[in-house]
Design a protein around this motif. Structure first.
Motif, PDB file in Angstrom:
ATOM      1  N   PRO A  55       0.839  -1.209   0.000  1.00  0.00           N
ATOM      2  CA  PRO A  55       0.000   0.000   0.000  1.00  0.00           C
ATOM      3  C   PRO A  55       0.870   1.253   0.000  1.00  0.00           C
ATOM      4  N   GLY A  56       0.192   2.383  -0.093  1.00  0.00           N
ATOM      5  CA  GLY A  56       0.888   3.653   0.082  1.00  0.00           C
ATOM      6  C   GLY A  56       1.594   4.139  -1.166  1.00  0.00           C
ATOM      7  N   GLN A  57       1.313   3.523  -2.325  1.00  0.00           N
ATOM      8  CA  GLN A  57       2.034   3.926  -3.523  1.00  0.00           C
ATOM      9  C   GLN A  57       1.280   4.956  -4.352  1.00  0.00           C
ATOM     10  N   SER A  58       0.050   5.177  -4.008  1.00  0.00           N
ATOM     11  CA  SER A  58      -0.702   6.220  -4.708  1.00  0.00           C
ATOM     12  C   SER A  58      -1.784   6.714  -3.763  1.00  0.00           C
ATOM     13  N   ARG A  59      -2.526   7.747  -4.215  1.00  0.00           N
ATOM     14  CA  ARG A  59      -3.559   8.250  -3.322  1.00  0.00           C
ATOM     15  C   ARG A  59      -4.765   7.328  -3.280  1.00  0.00           C
ATOM     16  N   PHE A  60      -4.741   6.273  -4.111  1.00  0.00           N
ATOM     17  CA  PHE A  60      -5.878   5.341  -4.129  1.00  0.00           C
ATOM     18  C   PHE A  60      -5.651   4.105  -3.268  1.00  0.00           C
ATOM     19  N   THR A  61      -4.541   4.082  -2.553  1.00  0.00           N
ATOM     20  CA  THR A  61      -4.323   2.947  -1.649  1.00  0.00           C
ATOM     21  C   THR A  61      -4.113   3.492  -0.246  1.00  0.00           C
ATOM     22  N   THR A  62      -4.371   2.650   0.711  1.00  0.00           N
ATOM     23  CA  THR A  62      -4.282   3.057   2.115  1.00  0.00           C
ATOM     24  C   THR A  62      -2.921   3.671   2.435  1.00  0.00           C
ATOM     25  N   LYS A  63      -2.931   4.574   3.366  1.00  0.00           N
ATOM     26  CA  LYS A  63      -1.674   5.221   3.779  1.00  0.00           C
ATOM     27  C   LYS A  63      -0.937   4.400   4.840  1.00  0.00           C
ATOM     28  N   ARG A  64      -1.507   3.279   5.224  1.00  0.00           N
ATOM     29  CA  ARG A  64      -0.790   2.426   6.176  1.00  0.00           C
ATOM     30  C   ARG A  64       0.592   2.160   5.620  1.00  0.00           C
ATOM     31  N   LYS A  65       1.576   2.130   6.490  1.00  0.00           N
ATOM     32  CA  LYS A  65       2.923   1.794   6.024  1.00  0.00           C
ATOM     33  C   LYS A  65       3.192   0.339   6.324  1.00  0.00           C
ATOM     34  N   GLU A  66       3.388  -0.418   5.299  1.00  0.00           N
ATOM     35  CA  GLU A  66       3.728  -1.822   5.476  1.00  0.00           C
ATOM     36  C   GLU A  66       4.990  -2.080   4.682  1.00  0.00           C
ATOM     37  N   ALA A  67       6.080  -2.276   5.397  1.00  0.00           N
ATOM     38  CA  ALA A  67       7.354  -2.472   4.702  1.00  0.00           C
ATOM     39  C   ALA A  67       7.300  -3.768   3.911  1.00  0.00           C
ATOM     40  N   ASP A  68       6.700  -4.791   4.513  1.00  0.00           N
ATOM     41  CA  ASP A  68       6.502  -6.063   3.825  1.00  0.00           C
ATOM     42  C   ASP A  68       7.782  -6.618   3.209  1.00  0.00           C
ATOM     43  N   GLN A  69       8.802  -6.699   4.045  1.00  0.00           N
ATOM     44  CA  GLN A  69      10.068  -7.281   3.599  1.00  0.00           C
ATOM     45  C   GLN A  69      10.014  -8.791   3.790  1.00  0.00           C
ATOM     46  N   VAL A  70      10.243  -9.528   2.720  1.00  0.00           N
ATOM     47  CA  VAL A  70      10.154 -10.979   2.810  1.00  0.00           C
ATOM     48  C   VAL A  70      11.498 -11.586   3.219  1.00  0.00           C
ATOM     49  N   GLU A  71      11.425 -12.664   3.951  1.00  0.00           N
ATOM     50  CA  GLU A  71      12.608 -13.415   4.345  1.00  0.00           C
ATOM     51  C   GLU A  71      12.415 -14.862   3.910  1.00  0.00           C
ATOM     52  N   ILE A  72      13.443 -15.440   3.268  1.00  0.00           N
ATOM     53  CA  ILE A  72      13.397 -16.878   2.938  1.00  0.00           C
ATOM     54  C   ILE A  72      13.981 -17.628   4.132  1.00  0.00           C
ATOM     55  N   LEU A  73      13.144 -18.448   4.762  1.00  0.00           N
ATOM     56  CA  LEU A  73      13.597 -19.122   5.987  1.00  0.00           C
ATOM     57  C   LEU A  73      14.126 -20.525   5.722  1.00  0.00           C
ATOM     58  N   SER A  74      13.781 -21.105   4.606  1.00  0.00           N
ATOM     59  CA  SER A  74      14.214 -22.488   4.328  1.00  0.00           C
ATOM     60  C   SER A  74      14.055 -22.811   2.860  1.00  0.00           C
ATOM     61  N   GLY A  75      14.645 -23.911   2.434  1.00  0.00           N
ATOM     62  CA  GLY A  75      14.371 -24.451   1.112  1.00  0.00           C
ATOM     63  C   GLY A  75      15.238 -23.922  -0.011  1.00  0.00           C
ATOM     64  N   VAL A  76      16.161 -23.011   0.294  1.00  0.00           N
ATOM     65  CA  VAL A  76      17.068 -22.503  -0.728  1.00  0.00           C
ATOM     66  C   VAL A  76      18.498 -22.681  -0.234  1.00  0.00           C
ATOM     67  N   PHE A  77      19.344 -23.220  -1.067  1.00  0.00           N
ATOM     68  CA  PHE A  77      20.736 -23.475  -0.680  1.00  0.00           C
ATOM     69  C   PHE A  77      21.635 -23.021  -1.819  1.00  0.00           C
ATOM     70  N   GLU A  78      22.571 -22.171  -1.497  1.00  0.00           N
ATOM     71  CA  GLU A  78      23.489 -21.628  -2.510  1.00  0.00           C
ATOM     72  C   GLU A  78      22.723 -21.059  -3.699  1.00  0.00           C
ATOM     73  N   GLY A  79      21.627 -20.355  -3.398  1.00  0.00           N
ATOM     74  CA  GLY A  79      20.893 -19.638  -4.443  1.00  0.00           C
ATOM     75  C   GLY A  79      19.934 -20.472  -5.266  1.00  0.00           C
ATOM     76  N   LYS A  80      19.771 -21.750  -4.894  1.00  0.00           N
ATOM     77  CA  LYS A  80      18.858 -22.588  -5.664  1.00  0.00           C
ATOM     78  C   LYS A  80      17.868 -23.297  -4.739  1.00  0.00           C
ATOM     79  N   THR A  81      16.669 -23.518  -5.248  1.00  0.00           N
ATOM     80  CA  THR A  81      15.691 -24.291  -4.473  1.00  0.00           C
ATOM     81  C   THR A  81      16.191 -25.729  -4.343  1.00  0.00           C
TER      82      THR A  81
END
Lengths: 367, 367, 367, 367
Positions: B50-76
């Motif tokens: 959200p927060g990218q235009s006046r038509f979306t909520t002003k809530r700030k959500e950084a929404d940074q994703v983290e890969i916690l498992s299943g990838v090793f040396e850049g590959k699934t």
């Protein structure tokens, strides 16, 4: 991959193709103790049987169902119920033309690409006869739902440009006309339209509407097992469906929040109720206590006698005229299929909802 | 019953609610060997932020994703990929009003009926934030599909009464305007319409269209696992969808067979092709080689500041004005959700189609 | 294909490998209204934590669980419960040797063949740490079962040649010794045996037994979802299990019908009871009201410091001595894993049994 | 809940009870293009048919299979294959005694508790006849596996105290004796033991062993879909199984790591091989390239003519002598059931393994 099993708890598996020895279904997960006999099922099957009006194929399909297992002394035992309908009217057609070419609007080419070859007799597995298993299972689901106070009722909503007028809606009228339309006038106009289509060796599309009453609020699961998502899948699993909408449906896209929201009020018995039912009985994927109301749009029968361009297996461009006995419209015979699929979805969701609350589970197990 | 798992082979399970510690998804069944990093996923998530235009909520959500498992040396690795986005902007709102009443158009009442109580903070599990898991998983599916020559592209088709004009269609335009509309003029008109809705403390519905190219003929299964049935379920599993149509869609009900059938011809390279694409790329539930084209209709945002009638938990009739930072329209942020769900369906069906033919299985195992 | 989801209604999905950022589980289908906090789960996890005796690895694993979703104001909401344990003790080992060769008794070679490569750090997904998710979910299942009057209790039955003597059985003793054996003398003998194994840089196998009380008769489904079939799968899904038996188990093959049948009698309260329990509480795949009693046989830890013959990725025959901190026996730490998997199976079967009879369904829905 | 469906991709659903109109199975997910006729299936069914020796019931069951769908011009079409065997020998027994009491070692009481009543004729759904569907489906799976170079072979390993001697093992001998034992001397001793049991109106337990060759390394999934976990569930789904073990099995609990680990060496063709096969062909839940070898322990036939204590539905303690034609041992007729279930598991796992690696998927789709 498999694709012939439907449902999470009340689970059906259909089998059979147009020209094999029969068509059938195995119903697994049916609770024990439901009174059930062949007549219960036959009544549903008779509604999809062809040859009942000039708008359905003249093929003769007796479609007599047999219960092969799962019923003992007139009651379901809790074990798989196997139902079968023998294929009887299997004329020794000349299928050489169909075998060798790809009919427009059919899955012939897709089947050849997918499987390397196909059972071309009468459409094989993609035949409308595949729905016999669904309707037979749906009859059981509908009977069980009745015990829970729930009724499912489908009818023809439109045929080509002719649509029912809600002001004329009459439930009794549904079984009075060959088109299962709840509006005498619309039924008349639709018949005239269909006659014209037939004269032109053409066919027509149409819509089926379905109303489900008695579903308590709280049925359906959030995220991927939403009740409307399950209904949408069920409807789109019927061969010729191209659109599905619930409540305001596609029209909701044109409305504002103030127009589309259903306000809550108290009814005279002190129960919360919705003043309107724009939602069609499902909000956030979960039943909201109002009647569930949805529509499915069916494309016109692709098998038409008018000449069409196509190609054959040798890659030659040819012209084809589909002979044989085909319905000029799918909708009237699809009404009971829609009703059956809807019953399967609602029953499955009702059973699935029994494990939602710890307090009710403890009560169930007397703890 | 469970409801948070989607897919047969490429299978995702989402978790999390608006105000818990985070939102996430576990992707099981992802093939080994796909290059994958957090940026691949972040790019998709940023499109729903959200927060990218006046038509979306002003809530700030950084929404940074983290890969916690299943990838090793850049590959699934072929093992479950666990992805998480921490919830950060959790203002200590005063939720007492929402906790105590039932917002029109929301699932509040249904949740109370179903579970006995609900996490009322920000909508809990029914929050739009639930789609973060879908988009994160969809990013992986889309990347994998690209390796198979398949692209999935969604965009805004209409907002309220404003619809794109196909004559003006421009793919580049999609990411140029805040509404993800592929038509500059329509985008302009839509913005004006939305401004009006906002001034009236009202909201608007709209439609998302999605095109999928590169899917070979033969994908999808007959009967219940039809490709369009899977897409319909996927779309209706998104919170606010009220209608779904493919190809001619609802309109197919008004057409004749001659109008709706797609004739086959040979193309210049000697391949069979359809002259038209009324089917929207799927015939008989199976891909027919043409681009897949479908639309989903979204209802207007139910949370509006205009006064609405409702009741509270004590059964008193009250008036409510929903405060807070809400999108006046769901559609622009839903575009990437539609694209993600479509990618999940197509990939799952592609993988499912690998076991269809014995000759290809023998080849696969070198027999 | 996917393989990390378990259960039909109470359904868990585990994720994570030894050296990723963490290990976790998503529990979907948990009924709403169960009191739950992190301590409930931590108590189970602490039982599998290493470093508590000289018979478990010295690796330090804090294994602190965090509830990321699905609990609101101390109660489960009915939505997915996401649990995570961060991986903390990830020494920067030199994994070059393991990366390049195939350890006997491990799945290294199989993984390379299956996926083309593998995350060799600490065993990756095949690490015993994968069971953390199962134990965390099992803690919830066990707590819920307690509300239904059901207890699940596992303990060490044998270590190498040392077996418990039922005459000395003491439930209290289970948590008194490092080996979780319910027999003081056997525990002493087992410790001496293990010391010997360790001196010889060798390891030992052993068995876990599990007793489940309070399950009413009638739980489990005929045919493929038999209760013992589900338990067998659950136990064999634990890495090192090579055998599973219930009641008389393998020994039943040597008995006669007269020896093995359990006669029925009436107890003093007028209830039907079995005079013996050769069946181990399950007959015909369905609980028979007696305590459920089964055993799982674990192979010896494959990672041993003694020299072993193997080959490397270049196809050279080499000798390997597995360094590092490895348990000389898997069994004591597996006790809580067995208990957890058993709880998951029983709870899932209990919930699944609620839809068996129409009369009870009608009662549930007040019809 | 449902319980009659087995398999993830190659998926079967069985139906039917002892005294209904028939017994059958629907096989969904079978690849297209396999040559299949009724004789292929009949050959398997004939191996479980009773009346072939003095050690099997004298009931006459013709057990002629009929293919009702899914085969066209001698080849599977990729659509559901429906198979049915009509029940023919349904003497009008007097079932009043069995209807009213609970036979020791049977599921009668459990069924009454679970469903409220039961089809008491011939055991209903818990009858051994339920395995007909499994064997019919297993015949198809075995034929398909043969095309992939895989053979599944089961035989009697022990009867009561009589066990085969591996030194005398002869594959040809299996079909030479009525007990399907691969050791002439053991077969002779076992027959004498069974004659004694029969004279004493008693019955015997026994074990079936199964060897599967040709499975490449890498089949099976980590965590919950381990190949041995699937086999364990499959075996325990057969009515009378009380124990299951693979490789060293229960004995592995008594071994040390040095004794139980399989060392790797290079064979003369430069391929990696295991020097021993203590694992029984599966390590870490995944096939390791060696032959898969497992055993299932069957309890003695519970139906015996010797007097036994039981109670009736009125709660009276009574004595019962089970009349009728019952096998004195289940094992010989169970051999083909074990083989069938094993074939189903292996085929399903083979198909499931096709989506594991992106490089192979791209190759499959020519990308």
């Amino acid at each position: 991959m498999y694709g012939s099993t439907f449902g999470n708890i009340f689970r059906i598996t259909t089998w059979g193709e147009s020209h094999g020895r029969g068509i059938g279904v195995v119903v697994d997960g049916c609770p024990a103790g439901l009174s059930l006999c062949e007549e219960d099922i036959q009544a549903f099957l008779d509604r999809r049987k062809p040859g009942q009006s000039r708008f359905t194929t003249k093929r003769k399909e007796a479609d007599q169902v047999e219960i092969l297992s799962g019923v003992f002394e007139g009651k379901t035992t809790g074990h798989p119920i196997s139902l079968m309908v023998a294929n009887t009217d299997q004329r020794s057609h000349d299928y050489s033309e169909i075998a060798n070419c790809y009919r427009p609007g059919h899955a012939d080419l897709n089947y050849d690409r997918k499987y390397g070859f196909r059972d071309y007799r009468g459409g094989g597995r993609s035949s409308g006869r595949e729905t016999i298993g669904r309707v037979a299972a749906g009859a059981i689901a509908a009977k069980l739902l009745k015990e829970l106070g729930i009724t499912v009722s489908a009818y023809t909503y439109s045929i080509g440009p002719v649509q029912i007028n809600r002001a004329n809606f009459s439930k009794e009228e549904i079984s009075n006309n060959a088109l299962y339309m709840p509006d005498t006038q619309a039924a008349q106009a639709a018949q005239e339209y269909l006659d014209k289509c037939m004269r032109e060796t053409n066919s027509s599309g149409g819509m089926v509407e379905c109303e489900i009453t008695g579903v308590p609020a709280g049925i359906g699961e959030p995220a991927f097992e939403k009740l409307d998502a399950a209904l949408a899948k069920a409807m789109f699993s019927i061969g010729a469906v191209k659109g599905f909408e619930i409540g305001e449906g596609m029209e909701a896209a044109r409305l504002t929040g103030l127009e589309n929201n259903d306000a809550y009020r108290m009814d005279t018995e002190g129960q919360i109720m919705k003043k309107t039912n724009h939602s069609g009985g499902i909000t956030g994927g979960i039943s909201d206590g109002a009647p569930i109301l949805f529509r499915a749009a069916f494309k016109p029968t692709p098998s038409i006698a008018a000449p069409q361009e196509t190609v054959n297996r040798q890659g030659e461009e040819i012209e084809i005229r589909i002979k044989g006995r085909h319905d000029p419209i799918i909708v009237p015979r699809a009404v009971v299929v829609v009703e059956s699929m809807a019953a399967l979805v609602i029953l499955d969701a009702m059973l699935g909802s029994m494990t939602t609350r710890l307090d009710k589970i403890k009560e169930f197990f007397d703890k």
